[in-house]
Design a protein around this motif. Structure first.
Motif, PDB file in Angstrom:
ATOM      1  N   UNK A 169      22.840  10.249  51.801  1.00  0.00           N
ATOM      2  CA  UNK A 169      22.005  10.029  50.625  1.00  0.00           C
ATOM      3  C   UNK A 169      20.676  10.773  50.753  1.00  0.00           C
ATOM      4  N   UNK A 170      20.055  10.687  51.910  1.00  0.00           N
ATOM      5  CA  UNK A 170      18.802  11.412  52.122  1.00  0.00           C
ATOM      6  C   UNK A 170      19.042  12.921  52.108  1.00  0.00           C
ATOM      7  N   UNK A 171      20.163  13.339  52.657  1.00  0.00           N
ATOM      8  CA  UNK A 171      20.476  14.766  52.690  1.00  0.00           C
ATOM      9  C   UNK A 171      20.582  15.362  51.283  1.00  0.00           C
ATOM     10  N   UNK A 172      20.958  14.541  50.327  1.00  0.00           N
ATOM     11  CA  UNK A 172      21.077  15.007  48.944  1.00  0.00           C
ATOM     12  C   UNK A 172      19.711  15.453  48.384  1.00  0.00           C
ATOM     13  N   UNK A 173      18.639  14.813  48.837  1.00  0.00           N
ATOM     14  CA  UNK A 173      17.319  15.118  48.270  1.00  0.00           C
ATOM     15  C   UNK A 173      16.400  15.865  49.229  1.00  0.00           C
ATOM     16  N   UNK A 174      16.824  16.090  50.450  1.00  0.00           N
ATOM     17  CA  UNK A 174      15.934  16.675  51.464  1.00  0.00           C
ATOM     18  C   UNK A 174      15.353  18.015  51.025  1.00  0.00           C
ATOM     19  N   UNK A 175      16.101  18.800  50.275  1.00  0.00           N
ATOM     20  CA  UNK A 175      15.608  20.106  49.805  1.00  0.00           C
ATOM     21  C   UNK A 175      14.559  19.970  48.697  1.00  0.00           C
ATOM     22  N   UNK A 176      14.465  18.792  48.116  1.00  0.00           N
ATOM     23  CA  UNK A 176      13.555  18.595  46.982  1.00  0.00           C
ATOM     24  C   UNK A 176      12.195  18.062  47.411  1.00  0.00           C
ATOM     25  N   UNK A 177      12.074  17.711  48.688  1.00  0.00           N
ATOM     26  CA  UNK A 177      10.810  17.083  49.126  1.00  0.00           C
ATOM     27  C   UNK A 177      10.007  17.958  50.081  1.00  0.00           C
TER      28      UNK A 177
END
Length: 138
Positions: A130-138
Motif C-alpha cells: 500500500x505504501x509502495x503505491x504512493x511512495x513516488x508521489x511523496x
C-alpha cells in the motif's frame, strides 16, 4: 444535535460488544451487532457522529473478511459523516480496499490523503504494497 442519552448509551454498548467479537475473530457476529447499532441512529445517518465510527467499524470488520466491496460501501458512508474526511484511518482502509479492487488511481488518492494527515506511521502495521503505491508521489 445530540442523540438521546439512552439511545447513545445503547449504541456504545452494542459497539463495545461488537469490538469484543472482532477481538475474538467472530467477525460475522460483530457485523450483526454493528448493524444493530447503526439501526438505532436516526435518519439521516450522515448527520450523526456515531455513524462515523459505526460505519468505520463495519468497514474495518469487512476488511478483515476480505470483503472489499462492503468495505468501500461502509467507508464511503463514513466519509460523509462528521469528521469522516479528516479521519486518516478511514482514508487508509478505503485506499487499501480500493487497491484490492484494482481501482489503483482512487487507491492512490485515499492512501496519499491518509499519509498527508498521519505520515508514514499510519502504514507501520499494514502490508508494504500500500505504501509502495504512493511512495513516488511523496
Amino acid at each position: 444535535m445530540e442523540l438521546d442519552d439512552q439511545v447513545y448509551n445503547r449504541i456504545v454498548e452494542l459497539c463495545n460488544k461488537g469490538n469484543v467479537f472482532v477481538e475474538n475473530e467472530q467477525n460475522e457476529k460483530a457485523i450483526e451487532i454493528y448493524l444493530e447499532a447503526l439501526d438505532l441512529v436516526p435518519l439521516p445517518k450522515e448527520n450523526w457522529e456515531t455513524s462515523t465510527w459505526i460505519y468505520t467499524a463495519l468497514g474495518d470488520t469487512y476488511y478483515y473478511n476480505s470483503e472489499y466491496e462492503q468495505v468501500k460501501r461502509h467507508l464511503y458512508n463514513a466519509l460523509n459523516c462528521p469528521n469522516g474526511t479528516s479521519n486518516p484511518f478511514i482514508l487508509l482502509r478505503l485506499g487499501e480496499s480500493l487497491f484490492e479492487c484494482g481501482e489503483l488511481s482512487k487507491a492512490k488518492e485515499y492512501l496519499l490523503r491518509a499519509y498527508m494527515l498521519e505520515g508514514y506511521k499510519i502504514f507501520f502495521n499494514e502490508d508494504d504494497k500500500y505504501f509502495q503505491l504512493i511512495v513516488d508521489l511523496i
